[in-house]
Design a protein around this motif. Structure first.
Motif, PDB file in Angstrom:
ATOM      1  N   ALA A 142       7.711   2.257  -4.259  1.00 24.00           N
ATOM      2  CA  ALA A 142       9.899   2.446  -3.909  1.00 24.00           C
ATOM      3  C   ALA A 142       9.595   3.005  -2.778  1.00 24.00           C
ATOM      4  CB  ALA A 142      10.180   3.121  -4.935  1.00 24.00           C
ATOM      5  N   GLY A 143       8.461   4.100  -2.071  1.00 21.22           N
ATOM      6  CA  GLY A 143       8.290   4.881  -1.315  1.00 21.22           C
ATOM      7  C   GLY A 143       8.346   3.672   0.392  1.00 21.22           C
ATOM      8  N   LEU A 144       7.427   3.156   0.108  1.00 18.61           N
ATOM      9  CA  LEU A 144       7.448   1.832   1.384  1.00 18.61           C
ATOM     10  C   LEU A 144       9.103   1.114   1.435  1.00 18.61           C
ATOM     11  CD1 LEU A 144       4.127   0.456  -0.017  1.00 18.61           C
ATOM     12  CD2 LEU A 144       5.006   1.639   2.780  1.00 18.61           C
ATOM     13  N   GLU A 145       9.792   0.638   0.204  1.00 16.12           N
ATOM     14  CA  GLU A 145      10.929   0.259   0.293  1.00 16.12           C
ATOM     15  C   GLU A 145      11.749   1.057   0.838  1.00 16.12           C
ATOM     16  OE1 GLU A 145      11.830  -1.388  -2.768  1.00 16.12           O
ATOM     17  OE2 GLU A 145      10.162  -2.662  -3.315  1.00 16.12           O
ATOM     18  N   LYS A 146      11.852   2.428   0.706  1.00 11.88           N
ATOM     19  CA  LYS A 146      12.522   3.320   1.746  1.00 11.88           C
ATOM     20  C   LYS A 146      12.554   3.470   2.493  1.00 11.88           C
ATOM     21  CE  LYS A 146      13.924   4.751  -3.219  1.00 11.88           C
ATOM     22  NZ  LYS A 146      14.018   6.695  -4.257  1.00 11.88           N
ATOM     23  N   GLY A 147      11.138   3.683   2.705  1.00  4.61           N
ATOM     24  CA  GLY A 147      10.925   3.619   4.742  1.00  4.61           C
ATOM     25  C   GLY A 147      10.592   4.802   4.610  1.00  4.61           C
ATOM     26  N   LEU A 148      10.071   5.892   3.593  1.00  6.12           N
ATOM     27  CA  LEU A 148       8.983   6.918   4.021  1.00  6.12           C
ATOM     28  C   LEU A 148       8.271   6.654   5.373  1.00  6.12           C
ATOM     29  CD1 LEU A 148       7.730   7.867   0.176  1.00  6.12           C
ATOM     30  CD2 LEU A 148       9.827   8.784   1.523  1.00  6.12           C
ATOM     31  N   PRO A 149       8.035   8.773   6.115  1.00  2.78           N
ATOM     32  CA  PRO A 149       7.415   8.760   7.269  1.00  2.78           C
ATOM     33  C   PRO A 149       5.846   8.018   6.780  1.00  2.78           C
ATOM     34  CG  PRO A 149       8.304  10.434   7.134  1.00  2.78           C
ATOM     35  CD  PRO A 149       9.261  10.000   5.250  1.00  2.78           C
ATOM     36  N   SER A 150       4.656   7.595   7.883  1.00  3.86           N
ATOM     37  CA  SER A 150       4.135   6.714   8.020  1.00  3.86           C
ATOM     38  C   SER A 150       2.644   7.993   7.351  1.00  3.86           C
ATOM     39  CB  SER A 150       3.143   6.529   8.934  1.00  3.86           C
ATOM     40  OG  SER A 150       4.776   5.933   9.249  1.00  3.86           O
ATOM     41  N   PRO A 151       2.817   8.942   7.207  1.00  2.29           N
ATOM     42  CA  PRO A 151       1.846  10.159   7.037  1.00  2.29           C
ATOM     43  C   PRO A 151       2.238  10.669   5.144  1.00  2.29           C
ATOM     44  CG  PRO A 151       3.014  11.038   9.578  1.00  2.29           C
ATOM     45  CD  PRO A 151       3.526  10.473   8.717  1.00  2.29           C
ATOM     46  N   ILE A 152       3.830  10.271   4.689  1.00  3.34           N
ATOM     47  CA  ILE A 152       3.456  10.633   3.849  1.00  3.34           C
ATOM     48  C   ILE A 152       3.002   9.169   3.149  1.00  3.34           C
ATOM     49  CG2 ILE A 152       5.128  10.526   1.915  1.00  3.34           C
ATOM     50  CD1 ILE A 152       6.483  12.116   3.516  1.00  3.34           C
ATOM     51  N   LEU A 153       3.582   8.042   3.659  1.00  3.58           N
ATOM     52  CA  LEU A 153       2.783   7.166   2.829  1.00  3.58           C
ATOM     53  C   LEU A 153       0.949   6.049   3.023  1.00  3.58           C
ATOM     54  CD1 LEU A 153       5.304   4.194   3.852  1.00  3.58           C
ATOM     55  CD2 LEU A 153       5.322   5.423   1.683  1.00  3.58           C
ATOM     56  N   TYR A 154       0.474   7.180   4.447  1.00  7.12           N
ATOM     57  CA  TYR A 154      -0.676   6.997   4.541  1.00  7.12           C
ATOM     58  C   TYR A 154      -1.450   7.877   3.217  1.00  7.12           C
ATOM     59  CZ  TYR A 154      -5.175   8.511   6.435  1.00  7.12           C
ATOM     60  OH  TYR A 154      -6.510   8.714   6.641  1.00  7.12           O
ATOM     61  N   VAL A 155      -1.295   9.274   3.800  1.00  4.20           N
ATOM     62  CA  VAL A 155      -1.876  10.023   2.348  1.00  4.20           C
ATOM     63  C   VAL A 155      -1.568   9.707   0.500  1.00  4.20           C
ATOM     64  CG1 VAL A 155      -1.690  12.563   1.196  1.00  4.20           C
ATOM     65  CG2 VAL A 155      -1.455  12.570   3.371  1.00  4.20           C
ATOM     66  N   ALA A 156      -0.288   8.942  -0.295  1.00  5.04           N
ATOM     67  CA  ALA A 156       0.111   8.674  -1.069  1.00  5.04           C
ATOM     68  C   ALA A 156      -0.468   7.571  -1.384  1.00  5.04           C
ATOM     69  CB  ALA A 156       1.548   7.919  -1.268  1.00  5.04           C
ATOM     70  N   GLU A 157      -1.323   6.464  -0.336  1.00  6.95           N
ATOM     71  CA  GLU A 157      -1.958   5.484  -0.646  1.00  6.95           C
ATOM     72  C   GLU A 157      -3.644   5.913  -1.455  1.00  6.95           C
ATOM     73  OE1 GLU A 157      -4.354   2.097   0.390  1.00  6.95           O
ATOM     74  OE2 GLU A 157      -5.095   4.235   1.370  1.00  6.95           O
ATOM     75  N   LYS A 158      -4.348   7.100  -0.435  1.00  2.00           N
ATOM     76  CA  LYS A 158      -5.403   7.225  -0.989  1.00  2.00           C
ATOM     77  C   LYS A 158      -5.786   7.033  -2.266  1.00  2.00           C
ATOM     78  CE  LYS A 158      -7.030   7.900   2.922  1.00  2.00           C
ATOM     79  NZ  LYS A 158      -8.120   6.749   3.890  1.00  2.00           N
TER      80      LYS A 158
END
Length: 308
Positions: A142-158
């Motif tokens: 859902a964060g990917l679809e909403k277009g969250l900033p790249s640093p947030i998605l990078y950390v969450a992906e871990k």
């Protein structure tokens, strides 16, 4: 899409440390404390001080046991870095990136230095839950679809289930068992308060020791994730390092306080029972019973002589 990328939203979501559930717990226990303070003037002598000390310490233990379930700072870390802000963009921003791990999920915080950069307000607090009733991967998608900033998605992906880091299951299981141990500690805390209202407070002291033991068990359960290898979180030349947070150390302090209080009660029971009864306001009842037993009985001499 906006210029080929997902649009960004400006509203903040869940706070990194405190949320509504934590505030509700604190308000409920503060209500109990204020209600007790209203009846303090009706307690006489030194018993007023003893009752105040006992009740306030007990409420502090109770509110910590419940509140740390909802806090997000069992493990925390911050880093300042120059990193990309949007996908498919080479523009760099200077930001503070924070990672806050709780028992039920992880918060990722992103704050710009300054907050306004690239004609946008960079201030985000995003929560990704991994409790058994939540789907972490769905929240990440859902964060990917909403277009969250790249640093947030990078950390969450871990911390996702498909990540090569393989830490999702470890954090989820350890947080679940730590939460279960804390709920058991809450139950033993309730039992200890009931036992302290009885004529033999030593059993309440034993239950305080059990409460402290389960709190320590919860800390051991959560700390097991520290033994696993954590994937490095790089932002250029900067690395996000994490350490045990405030909720962990607060739980440890309250657990040790329960051990100290329980040992004190048990020790006084065996070596200074009178002092223990005075602290729990039990000697006054004994004195009244003794006075009732020693009350003089007056008998009319006429009936006494007639009986003789």
């Amino acid at each position: 899409l906006f210029d080929g990328v997902y649009p960004f939203y400006l509203q903040q979501r869940k706070a990194a440390v405190f949320d509504v559930s934590t505030i509700i717990v604190i308000v409920v226990f503060l209500t109990f404390a204020c209600s007790f303070l209203l009846i303090i003037p009706g307690i006489r002598g030194w018993a007023r001080l003893y009752w105040t000390l006992r009740v306030l310490l007990s409420l502090v233990v109770g509110v910590v046991i419940v509140a740390v379930h909802f806090t997000g700072d069992w493990e925390t870390g911050w880093v300042t870095a120059n990193t990309s802000y949007k996908s498919f963009s080479r523009a760099l921003v200077n930001v503070d990136i924070g990672l806050h791990v709780g028992l039920a999920g992880v918060n990722v915080t992103l704050v710009g230095n300054p907050v306004n950069q690239l004609n946008e307000t960079i201030s985000y607090n995003e929560h990704f839950a991994w409790s058994f009733s939540a789907d972490y991967d769905h929240s990440y998608s859902a964060g990917l679809e909403k277009g969250l900033p790249s640093p947030i998605l990078y950390v969450a992906e871990k911390f996702s289930g498909q990540s090569p880091c393989s830490v999702h299951g470890q954090y989820r299981i350890s947080g679940h068992y730590a939460s279960a141990m804390l709920w058991v500690a809450f139950c033993t805390w309730l039992i200890s308060n009931m036992l302290f209202s009885m004529p033999v407070p030593v059993y309440g002291g034993y239950m305080l020791l059990v409460t402290g033991a389960f709190m320590i068990f919860s800390l051991l359960s959560f700390s097991t994730v520290r033994n696993s290898l954590m994937c490095p979180i790089h932002f250029g030349t900067s690395v996000l390092h994490t350490g045990l947070g405030g909720s962990f150390w607060l739980t440890l302090a309250i657990g040790l306080l329960c051990f100290l209080a329980g040992i004190t009660v048990v020790t006084l029971h065996y070596f200074s029972l009178d002092l223990l009864k005075t602290f729990f306001d039990l000697r006054e009842d004994k004195v009244e019973e003794h006075q009732e037993m020693m009350t003089e009985v007056y008998v009319t001499p006429h009936f006494l002589n007639k009986e003789l």
